[in-house]
Design a protein around this motif. Structure first.
Motif, mmCIF file in Angstrom:
data_model
loop_
_atom_site.group_PDB
_atom_site.id
_atom_site.type_symbol
_atom_site.label_atom_id
_atom_site.label_comp_id
_atom_site.label_asym_id
_atom_site.label_seq_id
_atom_site.Cartn_x
_atom_site.Cartn_y
_atom_site.Cartn_z
ATOM 1 N N ASN A 91 -114.381 15.965 -40.999
ATOM 2 C CA ASN A 91 -113.509 14.830 -40.746
ATOM 3 C C ASN A 91 -112.176 15.106 -41.439
ATOM 4 N N ARG A 92 -111.123 15.324 -40.641
ATOM 5 C CA ARG A 92 -109.850 15.674 -41.253
ATOM 6 C C ARG A 92 -108.683 15.280 -40.350
ATOM 7 N N SER A 93 -107.518 15.151 -40.958
ATOM 8 C CA SER A 93 -106.303 14.997 -40.177
ATOM 9 C C SER A 93 -105.930 16.349 -39.600
ATOM 10 N N ILE A 94 -105.126 16.331 -38.551
ATOM 11 C CA ILE A 94 -104.823 17.541 -37.815
ATOM 12 C C ILE A 94 -103.405 18.005 -38.112
ATOM 13 N N ASN A 95 -103.215 19.316 -38.275
ATOM 14 C CA ASN A 95 -101.890 19.898 -38.462
ATOM 15 C C ASN A 95 -101.863 21.245 -37.750
ATOM 16 N N THR A 200 -110.425 7.395 -35.624
ATOM 17 C CA THR A 200 -111.113 8.682 -35.599
ATOM 18 C C THR A 200 -111.544 9.026 -34.177
ATOM 19 N N VAL A 201 -111.383 10.297 -33.816
ATOM 20 C CA VAL A 201 -111.747 10.800 -32.497
ATOM 21 C C VAL A 201 -112.755 11.935 -32.656
ATOM 22 N N LEU A 202 -113.774 11.932 -31.824
ATOM 23 C CA LEU A 202 -114.756 13.017 -31.817
ATOM 24 C C LEU A 202 -114.292 14.102 -30.848
ATOM 25 N N ILE A 203 -114.304 15.356 -31.321
ATOM 26 C CA ILE A 203 -113.921 16.480 -30.476
ATOM 27 C C ILE A 203 -114.893 17.626 -30.663
ATOM 28 N N GLU A 204 -114.867 18.561 -29.725
ATOM 29 C CA GLU A 204 -115.707 19.750 -29.822
ATOM 30 C C GLU A 204 -115.106 20.736 -30.813
ATOM 31 N N SER A 205 -115.907 21.705 -31.225
ATOM 32 C CA SER A 205 -115.414 22.768 -32.080
ATOM 33 C C SER A 205 -116.098 24.091 -31.715
ATOM 34 N N PRO A 206 -115.316 25.109 -31.277
ATOM 35 C CA PRO A 206 -113.867 25.107 -31.112
ATOM 36 C C PRO A 206 -113.439 24.196 -29.965
ATOM 37 N N ILE A 223 -113.166 14.250 -36.003
ATOM 38 C CA ILE A 223 -114.459 14.793 -36.431
ATOM 39 C C ILE A 223 -114.805 15.894 -35.438
ATOM 40 N N GLU A 224 -114.893 17.114 -35.950
ATOM 41 C CA GLU A 224 -115.155 18.269 -35.096
ATOM 42 C C GLU A 224 -116.660 18.515 -35.016
ATOM 43 N N LEU A 225 -117.194 18.477 -33.813
ATOM 44 C CA LEU A 225 -118.633 18.620 -33.604
ATOM 45 C C LEU A 225 -118.969 20.047 -33.150
ATOM 46 N N PRO A 226 -119.975 20.670 -33.745
ATOM 47 C CA PRO A 226 -120.331 22.039 -33.348
ATOM 48 C C PRO A 226 -120.705 22.103 -31.871
ATOM 49 N N THR A 227 -120.227 23.136 -31.203
ATOM 50 C CA THR A 227 -120.419 23.276 -29.762
ATOM 51 C C THR A 227 -120.989 24.645 -29.444
ATOM 52 N N ASP A 228 -122.128 24.662 -28.779
ATOM 53 C CA ASP A 228 -122.790 25.913 -28.423
ATOM 54 C C ASP A 228 -122.042 26.580 -27.270
ATOM 55 N N PRO A 229 -121.872 27.900 -27.303
ATOM 56 C CA PRO A 229 -121.118 28.589 -26.256
ATOM 57 C C PRO A 229 -121.708 28.472 -24.862
ATOM 58 N N TYR A 230 -122.947 28.044 -24.760
ATOM 59 C CA TYR A 230 -123.577 27.942 -23.442
ATOM 60 C C TYR A 230 -124.001 26.530 -23.086
ATOM 61 N N SER A 231 -124.547 25.793 -24.051
ATOM 62 C CA SER A 231 -125.076 24.470 -23.721
ATOM 63 C C SER A 231 -124.153 23.329 -24.117
ATOM 64 N N GLY A 232 -123.061 23.634 -24.822
ATOM 65 C CA GLY A 232 -122.073 22.610 -25.113
ATOM 66 C C GLY A 232 -122.291 21.873 -26.423
ATOM 67 N N GLU A 237 -125.442 16.040 -33.548
ATOM 68 C CA GLU A 237 -124.245 15.767 -34.351
ATOM 69 C C GLU A 237 -123.389 14.648 -33.751
ATOM 70 N N LEU A 238 -123.393 14.572 -32.409
ATOM 71 C CA LEU A 238 -122.679 13.471 -31.756
ATOM 72 C C LEU A 238 -123.283 12.138 -32.178
ATOM 73 N N GLU A 239 -124.597 12.042 -32.157
ATOM 74 C CA GLU A 239 -125.269 10.799 -32.535
ATOM 75 C C GLU A 239 -124.972 10.444 -33.992
ATOM 76 N N ALA A 240 -124.994 11.459 -34.869
ATOM 77 C CA ALA A 240 -124.719 11.193 -36.280
ATOM 78 C C ALA A 240 -123.279 10.738 -36.484
ATOM 79 N N ALA A 241 -122.361 11.358 -35.765
ATOM 80 C CA ALA A 241 -120.944 11.019 -35.924
ATOM 81 C C ALA A 241 -120.650 9.600 -35.461
ATOM 82 N N LEU A 242 -121.381 9.128 -34.465
ATOM 83 C CA LEU A 242 -121.133 7.792 -33.932
ATOM 84 C C LEU A 242 -121.528 6.679 -34.897
#
Length: 480
Positions: A91-95, A200-206, A223-232, A237-242
């Motif tokens: 969870n961070r501000s963006i620059n 706060t906005v939820l986004i994928e990472s990368p 809040i950057e959520l880990p994203t699998d290269p194949y399944s997304g 983590e989405l549920e926890a972030a909400l």
């Protein structure tokens, strides 16, 4: 994999072997069970197994050795799920803006090999035909078109888009659609419509760097959520972030995600929508690569599940037809009027001739024929680029294999390599651009990664540039 293959007997063998390779049961260079062993173990015919192995070989998973059997391809390294040592919620501000500008400014130099470009090869588009239609549209424009086609935009173009949504089973009305100046405006207006500074906005990472830029501009937190290269994106983590009540929106790509190329399964799309709906959190669905699928059927967006007007579905013609026209749209559901008001206060409206020309082309210009050819070409070019990367990049390099789009995500074996520094050197010395991994997060965790654009036609110049890049990366991996 097409639904027809997935439901076939040999399709189940294909999926089983792929899963076992992904789980590292069979490592690169190891022999997979013989045809007869597989036939006996799963009660299928030898021909069924042979057909499955031939398919796996054509996709690069395995290769045959004469009189020996089938082996996992030595360079076929699938990207793993996110490392548990990496913080799963950040969870961070963006620059990010200055870094993005510096990189993109460098990549715009003439005569640069555009491996780092975000745009597809312009030669893929029917520019002459579009030009003729544009000229005709300008001559036939009503005198009051500049007033009539203020937000939400051209009625004719919105009607054409609504028809395409409905034919694909997505419940969108004419009044839901707002025409925008490209996808970035549709995404930015959508995020502004559902948030206030400090939210706060939820986004994928990368994540696509445009999301980071927009979040920075609107003074939001991510809040950057880990994203699998194949399944997304990670559902857990989405549920926890909400559970964080400051979360007011989620921004993600449901298919052919930039930069990974990841796509969500239908099951996962339903899970994402149910979680967001339960928490009344709107979803900004970035779907700019929707038409660039390689399978037999177009994957449905999460918007197809939306029965509450909660999803703002954003797309454009920039990646599939007319990059220079800068025409996008948002199917904004309950937020359509807010989007219109925000557009009135910013860009006011999209170029009217562009809207008319695109409406005409989509209706009468052979748009679907163009898309079919575009998909065939991109699939072939991306496959060729991937094979070349696998062959010449440093041993241990991991490369994605997306089912659409035109990007490849490459992870180098040495995590100390900084691809933003690599870009600076190869651009200056060899006129080669790449998209460094540092563009796709608010920190440096992907600095050893890069995104490669595979949409351009293969040529001797392309091959030489890739060899030069590969040699430099090998040196970096050894020296760091």
């Amino acid at each position: 994999m097409s639904s027809r293959l997935a439901n076939s007997r040999y399709g189940s063998i294909v999926e089983r072997v792929k899963s076992e390779i992904q789980q590292k049961i069979w490592r690169p260079g190891e022999r997979v069970p013989s045809v007869r062993e597989m036939s006996k173990a799963h009660g299928v015919s030898v021909m069924t197994v042979l057909k499955a192995y031939e398919y796996l070989e054509s996709e690069g998973w395995i290769h045959a050795k004469a009189k020996t059997g089938y082996f996992v391809s030595p360079h076929f390294n699938r990207l793993p799920s996110p490392d548990v040592s990496i913080p799963q919620r950040i969870n961070r501000s963006i620059n990010i803006n200055k870094h993005v500008f510096d990189v993109l400014r460098a990549c715009k130099q003439p005569d640069v090999m555009p491996f780092g470009s975000a745009f597809p090869d312009p030669n893929l588009f029917p520019l002459q035909q579009l030009g003729r239609i544009f000229s005709q549209s300008c001559k036939g424009l009503p005198a009051n078109s500049g007033l009539v086609d203020l937000p939400p935009g051209s009625l004719e173009l919105r009607r054409v888009l609504a028809q395409r949504y409905l034919r694909e089973g997505v419940p969108v009305s004419l009044d839901d659609i707002v025409i925008t100046s490209g996808a970035m405006e549709s995404l930015g207006l959508s995020l502004a419509a559902v948030t206030q500074p400090g939210d706060t906005v939820l986004i994928e990472s990368p994540v696509f760097y445009g999301a980071l830029q927009t979040i920075e501009r609107l003074r939001l937190t991510a809040i950057e959520l880990p994203t699998d290269p194949y399944s997304g994106v990670s559902i857990k983590e989405l549920e926890a972030a909400l559970s964080d009540k400051s979360v007011k929106a989620c921004w993600l790509m449901s298919k052919f995600q930039n930069p990974l190329g990841a796509s969500l399964s239908l099951t996962k799309k339903k899970a994402v929508y149910e979680l967001l709906a339960k928490n009344d959190v709107p979803l900004i669905e970035d779907d700019v690569y929707a038409e660039l699928y390689f399978g037999e059927e177009k994957p449905a967006p999460i918007k197809s599940l939306d029965d509450r007007g909660l999803i703002l579905h954003c797309s454009s013609f920039s990646k599939c037809l007319a990059p220079g026209f800068r025409v996008g749209w948002v199917a904004a559901g309950r937020y359509a009027k807010q989007i219109e008001e925000l557009q009135f206060m910013s860009t006011l409206s999209v170029g009217v001739p562009n809207q008319y020309a695109l409406a005409q082309y989509v209706q009468y210009g052979g748009y679907d024929n163009h898309l079919r050819q575009l998909r065939r070409t991109l699939k072939q070019r991306l496959k060729q680029m991937r094979q070349a990367i696998v062959a010449v990049f440093p041993d241990g390099t991991q490369v994605t294999q997306p089912s659409g789009g035109y990007f490849l995500w490459v992870e180098l074996p040495n995590q100390r390599v900084d691809t933003s520094q690599v870009l600076s050197i190869v651009l200056q010395m060899h006129q080669i651009s790449i998209a460094p991994g540092t563009l796709f997060s608010s920190d440096a965790r992907y600095r050893h990664c890069l995104r490669i654009n595979g949409s351009y036609a293969w040529s001797e110049k392309t091959e030489q540039a890739l060899l030069v890049l590969a040699e430099f990366l090998r040196q970096q991996c050894l020296e760091q």
